[in-house]
Design a protein around this motif. Structure first.
Motif, PDB file in Angstrom:
ATOM      1  N   THR A 265       3.233 -16.473 -17.989  1.00 30.65           N
ATOM      2  CA  THR A 265       4.004 -17.514 -17.298  1.00 30.65           C
ATOM      3  C   THR A 265       4.889 -18.277 -18.275  1.00 30.65           C
ATOM      4  O   THR A 265       6.077 -18.502 -18.015  1.00 30.65           O
ATOM      5  CB  THR A 265       3.048 -18.501 -16.594  1.00 30.65           C
ATOM      6  OG1 THR A 265       2.254 -17.788 -15.639  1.00 30.65           O
ATOM      7  CG2 THR A 265       3.833 -19.590 -15.879  1.00 30.65           C
ATOM      8  N   ASP A 320       8.718 -21.558  -8.156  1.00 28.90           N
ATOM      9  CA  ASP A 320       7.628 -21.086  -8.999  1.00 28.90           C
ATOM     10  C   ASP A 320       7.406 -21.992 -10.197  1.00 28.90           C
ATOM     11  O   ASP A 320       6.267 -22.323 -10.544  1.00 28.90           O
ATOM     12  CB  ASP A 320       7.900 -19.651  -9.467  1.00 28.90           C
ATOM     13  CG  ASP A 320       7.855 -18.641  -8.330  1.00 28.90           C
ATOM     14  OD1 ASP A 320       7.198 -18.948  -7.312  1.00 28.90           O
ATOM     15  OD2 ASP A 320       8.471 -17.570  -8.458  1.00 28.90           O
ATOM     16  N   ARG A 323       5.989 -25.384  -9.094  1.00 30.49           N
ATOM     17  CA  ARG A 323       4.573 -25.253  -8.742  1.00 30.49           C
ATOM     18  C   ARG A 323       3.719 -25.139 -10.001  1.00 30.49           C
ATOM     19  O   ARG A 323       2.636 -25.735 -10.080  1.00 30.49           O
ATOM     20  CB  ARG A 323       4.350 -24.042  -7.846  1.00 30.49           C
ATOM     21  CG  ARG A 323       2.883 -23.880  -7.459  1.00 30.49           C
ATOM     22  CD  ARG A 323       2.637 -22.740  -6.498  1.00 30.49           C
ATOM     23  NE  ARG A 323       1.200 -22.606  -6.239  1.00 30.49           N
ATOM     24  CZ  ARG A 323       0.516 -23.324  -5.364  1.00 30.49           C
ATOM     25  NH1 ARG A 323       1.156 -24.238  -4.627  1.00 30.49           N
ATOM     26  NH2 ARG A 323      -0.780 -23.168  -5.201  1.00 30.49           N
ATOM     27  N   SER A 324       4.206 -24.377 -10.999  1.00 28.29           N
ATOM     28  CA  SER A 324       3.458 -24.272 -12.256  1.00 28.29           C
ATOM     29  C   SER A 324       3.302 -25.631 -12.910  1.00 28.29           C
ATOM     30  O   SER A 324       2.220 -25.980 -13.395  1.00 28.29           O
ATOM     31  CB  SER A 324       4.179 -23.318 -13.222  1.00 28.29           C
ATOM     32  OG  SER A 324       4.204 -22.003 -12.717  1.00 28.29           O
TER      33      SER A 324
END
Length: 431
Positions: A265, A320, A323-324
């Motif tokens: 990530t 994304d 949210r991370s």
């Protein structure tokens, strides 16, 4: 067009000048006195024009020479042409020097020109900032008198400039400078100085990164290897022992899986140098889902949750990455807050833009740790982080995700009272 002055032309002019005096002296007598008078007149004439030449060369700023100069005209004309040529050459040289200095000022490195014996000839502005020089006051100064560190003086004395030389900055001891010196003009050196502090820090971070990754993976792999070796003897892992071994192996595999997932990530976020902030992100719905996940993660630790959400506030961005960032802040609060403590999550519109705050009433963090919390693998309490399953990458992910959304993580904490992790998005991202 003025002709060039030659000895033949000069001799002819003198002959024409003296001829009438010779004729008069021949017929009327007194030839010697007449020739002497003519010579005096010639000398006075030349003396007068010498003065005019001197005044023109030293006093007049104009290139236009005096008129009515007779036989001196070619001489004035030749000097005039030389002056024009010299002015043109000086102008070309000045333009060349100006272009050189402009180019040197545009370089991202400090540049210093000094003579073989060490006298400074010139330096650019960046050299003045990095080394503390002052131009033109320091022109002609011995360079070792301005940079007095022993290693630099030894470097100059050796005069072995094939390799780069590194040393601490004479102005800021925390910075590292790289010196490269080469022959420049006759009797001169050109020194290029670069601030490599950031490169050194990145190199150190790279070494620490690989060391930390290796360390984090070594522990679960050692545990798994131990149980696998024990499984070679079927008589050892039986009954409750197998249940315990199976539970530990699953736990260690999950730990490695989580570490690898966070590494991927973080790598993905860092690789996205610029992202399009054009997706509509429903942050309220995201927070509703995270509230359920946080309660599940809390389990029997009985945290008291309060989610205060403005359901009309949605933003533009990368779903994304947001949210991370938000999930890491919420999960960290659950993992690092003692059982029974309060955890509050706020999502509201502040005067500066959409704002998220994650507030806990845990143990708090000492101020000396706060600036380093977003570094990879940095932990305030390593033993406690391993117990909670922390990898030390969560806040690094938050930092890079927020950077892509033109925001930054704010951390406030007091020991014994708790912490506040927050960020504010720009107003331009409001849907």
């Amino acid at each position: 067009m003025v002709e060039r002055l030659t000895w033949k032309k000069l001799a002819l002019e003198l002959a024409f000048f003296y001829l009438p005096w010779l004729i008069i002296g021949w017929f009327f007598g007194g030839l010697t006195w007449l020739l002497l008078l003519a010579t005096v007149l010639v000398l006075l004439w030349n003396f007068y024009h010498q003065l005019k030449l001197s005044d023109w060369l030293w006093k007049e700023r104009s290139l236009t020479y005096p008129s009515r100069l007779a036989n001196w005209t070619p001489l004035f004309n030749d000097i005039h042409r030389l002056q024009k040529r010299n002015r043109r050459h000086r102008k070309e040289l000045a333009n060349f020097i100006r272009r050189f200095r402009n180019g040197a000022e545009s370089l991202p490195d400090a540049v210093v020109v000094f003579e073989y014996e060490g006298s400074i000839v010139w330096c650019n502005k960046l050299a003045q900032e990095l080394l503390g020089f002052r131009m033109p006051d320091d022109a002609g100064q011995y360079i070792a008198n301005l940079i007095r560190t022993p290693e630099f003086i030894e470097y100059l004395a050796r005069a072995e400039f094939c390799d780069a030389f590194e040393m601490r900055s004479p102005l800021h001891a925390s910075n590292t400078l790289e010196f490269r010196t080469m022959h420049y003009a006759v009797g001169e050196y050109l020194m290029v100085v670069r601030d490599i502090t950031q490169l050194k820090q990145l190199e150190g971070m790279r070494r620490n990164f690989f060391a930390n990754v290796s360390h984090e993976l070594r522990t679960p792999m050692t545990v798994l290897r131990g149980y696998l070796e024990m499984s070679e003897d079927p008589g050892i892992l039986v009954g409750s022992m197998w249940v315990k071994a199976h539970e530990v192996m699953i736990e260690q595999l999950s730990r490695m899986e989580g570490l690898v997932e966070q590494l991927l990530t973080l790598s993905k976020i860092e690789a996205s140098i610029k992202i399009a902030l054009d997706q509509q992100v429903d942050v309220p719905t995201m927070l509703d889902a995270l509230e359920k996940e946080a309660r599940t993660l809390s389990g029997n630790r009985a945290h008291v949750f309060e989610f205060d959400i403005d359901y009309s506030l949605k933003v533009l961005g990368d779903e994304d990455q947001l949210r991370s960032a938000i999930s890491n802040l919420v999960y960290n609060a659950v993992k690092h807050t003692p059982s029974g403590a309060d955890i509050k999550v706020l999502w509201f519109l502040s005067p500066k833009g959409p704002r998220l705050e994650v507030i806990d009433t845990g143990e708090g963090i000492e101020s000396r740790h706060i600036d380093r919390l977003t570094e990879r693998f940095y932990r305030v309490d390593k033993a406690r982080s391993r117990q909670t399953g922390g990898s030390g990458l969560g806040l690094a992910i938050v930092k890079h995700s927020l950077n892509h959304h033109e925001s930054e993580l704010e951390i406030k904490s007091k020991v014994g009272k708790g912490s506040v992790f927050s960020f504010t998005l720009p107003e331009s991202l409001i849907c």
